[in-house]
Design a protein around this motif. Structure first.
Motif, mmCIF file in Angstrom:
data_model
loop_
_atom_site.group_PDB
_atom_site.id
_atom_site.type_symbol
_atom_site.label_atom_id
_atom_site.label_comp_id
_atom_site.label_asym_id
_atom_site.label_seq_id
_atom_site.Cartn_x
_atom_site.Cartn_y
_atom_site.Cartn_z
ATOM 1 N N LEU A 174 2.731 -1.253 4.582
ATOM 2 C CA LEU A 174 1.750 -0.180 4.640
ATOM 3 C C LEU A 174 2.390 1.187 4.847
ATOM 4 O O LEU A 174 2.927 1.476 5.921
ATOM 5 C CB LEU A 174 0.785 -0.487 5.803
ATOM 6 N N ASP A 175 2.312 2.024 3.817
ATOM 7 C CA ASP A 175 2.725 3.422 3.963
ATOM 8 C C ASP A 175 1.691 4.116 4.849
ATOM 9 O O ASP A 175 0.521 3.759 4.821
ATOM 10 C CB ASP A 175 2.773 4.073 2.568
ATOM 11 N N LEU A 176 2.109 5.098 5.658
ATOM 12 C CA LEU A 176 1.134 5.737 6.546
ATOM 13 C C LEU A 176 0.471 6.956 5.917
ATOM 14 O O LEU A 176 -0.713 7.196 6.113
ATOM 15 C CB LEU A 176 1.787 6.101 7.886
ATOM 16 N N GLY A 177 1.218 7.731 5.139
ATOM 17 C CA GLY A 177 0.634 8.892 4.481
ATOM 18 C C GLY A 177 -0.027 8.467 3.183
ATOM 19 O O GLY A 177 0.642 8.270 2.174
ATOM 20 N N LEU A 178 -1.375 8.291 3.217
ATOM 21 C CA LEU A 178 -2.085 7.755 2.047
ATOM 22 C C LEU A 178 -3.345 8.578 1.786
ATOM 23 O O LEU A 178 -3.955 9.088 2.722
ATOM 24 C CB LEU A 178 -2.544 6.320 2.332
ATOM 25 N N VAL A 187 11.803 3.003 7.895
ATOM 26 C CA VAL A 187 11.878 4.445 7.718
ATOM 27 C C VAL A 187 12.326 4.737 6.291
ATOM 28 O O VAL A 187 13.281 4.150 5.797
ATOM 29 C CB VAL A 187 12.878 5.039 8.729
ATOM 30 N N LYS A 188 11.592 5.655 5.629
ATOM 31 C CA LYS A 188 11.967 6.061 4.264
ATOM 32 C C LYS A 188 13.142 7.016 4.310
ATOM 33 O O LYS A 188 13.164 7.875 5.189
ATOM 34 C CB LYS A 188 10.805 6.789 3.592
ATOM 35 N N PRO A 189 14.077 6.966 3.387
ATOM 36 C CA PRO A 189 14.188 5.962 2.330
ATOM 37 C C PRO A 189 14.827 4.702 2.903
ATOM 38 O O PRO A 189 15.803 4.803 3.641
ATOM 39 C CB PRO A 189 15.124 6.637 1.327
ATOM 40 N N VAL A 218 0.872 -1.176 0.000
ATOM 41 C CA VAL A 218 0.000 0.000 0.000
ATOM 42 C C VAL A 218 0.906 1.223 0.000
ATOM 43 O O VAL A 218 1.547 1.538 1.012
ATOM 44 C CB VAL A 218 -0.925 0.026 1.236
ATOM 45 N N GLU A 219 0.997 1.872 -1.140
ATOM 46 C CA GLU A 219 1.967 2.969 -1.304
ATOM 47 C C GLU A 219 1.466 3.897 -2.399
ATOM 48 O O GLU A 219 1.186 3.451 -3.510
ATOM 49 C CB GLU A 219 3.327 2.352 -1.692
ATOM 50 N N ASP A 220 1.321 5.206 -2.088
ATOM 51 C CA ASP A 220 0.801 6.128 -3.099
ATOM 52 C C ASP A 220 1.902 6.790 -3.921
ATOM 53 O O ASP A 220 1.617 7.415 -4.927
ATOM 54 C CB ASP A 220 -0.086 7.201 -2.445
ATOM 55 N N ASP A 221 3.147 6.631 -3.521
ATOM 56 C CA ASP A 221 4.244 7.197 -4.306
ATOM 57 C C ASP A 221 4.614 6.203 -5.416
ATOM 58 O O ASP A 221 5.040 5.083 -5.142
ATOM 59 C CB ASP A 221 5.450 7.444 -3.391
HETATM 60 CA CA CA Z 1 2.642 8.331 1.053
#
Ligand code: CA
Length: 220
Positions: A50-54, A100-102, A6-9
């Protein structure tokens, strides 16, 4: 092993999909929280990244809903470097681990192996039923004196069986674990993979239960 990403980028999503597929995972990729929840209700996955900022529903909401519904699916949350609070919330809401990204792809793969192992109740990284063993870090399989390297899909199939020795998996269940939803699956793909594994490791490694599916023996 089937993973929901789950990733919007787009760039991260594509890079992670490729890395996971290269490492023998089947990957379904969605880009918002609402779709993630819908898909999790419809398909069987073995872990979620799971990405958190979605958009639509954020990752923490997805996680909270999942746990509220009683799901014990392993979840790794992905956060930005400065979002310490989100990481803490993620763990408190029932995430199994975080990145943690990246992040480094090899670290992602190692964490993925670890949570899947813990889910299977296995402390040792090497999967075994007592006669066949499989190393998820290298894709090496061993049976008696035979040692060999499995292809990504052979590995995914044998891993699915070895996570539950003694349990019969149907063709559909095996396909679910080996292929993502946008991958074309030939009708005899499972037979072909089993043939390949038996050729490398010996015919008795995987048992066919007529009319039902396949299993590996539960040896003690
Ligand atoms: Ca995001």
């Amino acid at each position: 092993m089937r993973i929901l990403l789950v990733e919007d980028d787009r760039m991260i999503g594509e890079a992670v999909s490729v890395a996971l597929r290269d490492a023998a995972y089947a990957v379904d990729w969605v880009q918002d929280g609402e779709t993630a929840l819908r898909v999790l209700g419809d398909h069987e996955h073995q872990a979620v990244l799971l990405d958190l900022g979605l958009p639509r529903r954020d990752g923490l909401e997805v996680l909270r809903k999942l746990r509220a519904d009683g799901s014990r699916l392993p979840v790794i949350v992905v956060t930005a470097r400065d979002a310490v609070e989100d990481r803490i919330k993620g763990l408190d809401f029932g995430a199994d681990d975080y990145l943690v990204k990246p992040f480094n792809v090899d670290e992602l793969l190692a964490r993925m192996r670890a949570i899947i192992r813990r889910q299977g109740g296995q402390a040792s990284p090497v999967l075994t039923n007592g006669s066949v063993s499989l190393d998820p870090a290298t894709r090496e399989a061993r049976h008696g004196d035979i040692e060999c390297l499995l292809s990504a899909r052979e590995f995914a199939l044998l891993q699915a069986l070895l996570l539950r020795p003694g349990a019969i998996l149907t063709r559909a269940e095996l396909e679910e674990r080996i292929y993502g939803w946008n991958e074309e699956v030939e009708s005899n793909a499972v037979d072909f993979l089993i043939h390949g594994i038996r050729k490398k490791l010996g015919a008795d490694v995987i048992r066919n239960v007529r009319g039902a599916g396949w299993m590996v023996a539960r040896n003690s």
